[in-house]
Design a protein around this motif. Structure first.
Motif, short mmCIF file in Angstrom:
data_model
loop_
_atom_site.label_atom_id
_atom_site.label_comp_id
_atom_site.label_asym_id
_atom_site.label_seq_id
_atom_site.Cartn_x
_atom_site.Cartn_y
_atom_site.Cartn_z
N VAL A 69 35.99 31.52 38.21
CA VAL A 69 34.67 31.66 38.82
C VAL A 69 33.99 32.94 38.36
N LYS A 70 34.71 34.02 38.31
CA LYS A 70 34.14 35.33 37.94
C LYS A 70 34.28 35.57 36.44
N ARG A 71 33.33 36.32 35.90
CA ARG A 71 33.33 36.60 34.46
C ARG A 71 33.91 37.99 34.18
N ARG A 72 34.80 38.05 33.19
CA ARG A 72 35.45 39.29 32.82
C ARG A 72 34.43 40.32 32.34
N ALA A 75 32.65 42.17 35.09
CA ALA A 75 33.53 43.17 35.72
C ALA A 75 33.70 44.39 34.81
N HIS A 88 33.02 47.01 40.37
CA HIS A 88 33.77 45.98 39.65
C HIS A 88 34.83 45.36 40.56
N TYR A 91 33.05 43.15 43.09
CA TYR A 91 32.67 41.91 42.41
C TYR A 91 33.85 40.95 42.33
N LEU A 92 35.04 41.47 42.08
CA LEU A 92 36.22 40.62 41.96
C LEU A 92 36.81 40.23 43.32
N ASP A 131 40.97 37.48 39.88
CA ASP A 131 40.18 37.98 40.99
C ASP A 131 41.04 38.04 42.25
N LEU A 137 39.99 35.08 35.29
CA LEU A 137 38.61 35.42 34.95
C LEU A 137 38.17 34.61 33.75
#
Length: 138
Positions: A69-72, A75, A88, A91-92, A131, A137
């Motif tokens: 779901v989250k983009r490296r 972050a 960061h 965000y995670l 995450d 990620l």
């Protein structure tokens, strides 16, 4: 309604959902996925007229536990630019670590920026790759 899983016991296969200031108990039979619920997940749940939970399922990004779901790169950028205040980590989903980074930066007069910079490098090199929910990620 949208709630938050406060607890889940594998032995009894029951859990507790918190919605506003109220708690509702549910059983695994009311859970809509094959994998068991995890403490901390946000859930959508239905109730009947006597406040008994009838169906519970994950919400939004939690519908598929294994899907990233989250983009490296987001972050990494947050770590390099705002690592001193832990954006960061927030965000995670690691809210406690984010707040700890803010406190360390304040207490040390700004030297907490090293922590954020170090974690940005770890994100960039792939040493931090999940995450807070354990999803990889993108």
């Amino acid at each position: 309604m949208i709630g938050h899983i406060e607890s889940y016991d594998d032995n009894t296969q029951t859990g507790v959902i918190k919605f506003e200031d109220k708690f509702y108990e549910f059983h695994i039979d009311q859970w809509t996925l094959d994998s068991p619920p995890k403490v901390g997940d946000d859930v959508d749940f239905d109730m009947d007229d006597d406040d008994t939970v009838t169906e519970v399922g994950p919400v939004g990004a939690y519908l598929k536990d294994t899907r990233p779901v989250k983009r490296r790169w987001v972050a990494v950028v947050l770590g390099f630019l705002f690592g001193a205040i832990g954006l960061h980590r927030i965000y995670l989903g690691f809210y406690g670590l984010g707040i700890a980074q803010i406190l360390v930066t304040l207490i040390t007069g700004g030297y907490g920026v090293v922590w954020g910079f170090t974690e940005a490098v770890l994100l960039l090199t792939g040493h931090i790759y999940k995450d807070a929910k354990g999803r990889f990620l993108k």
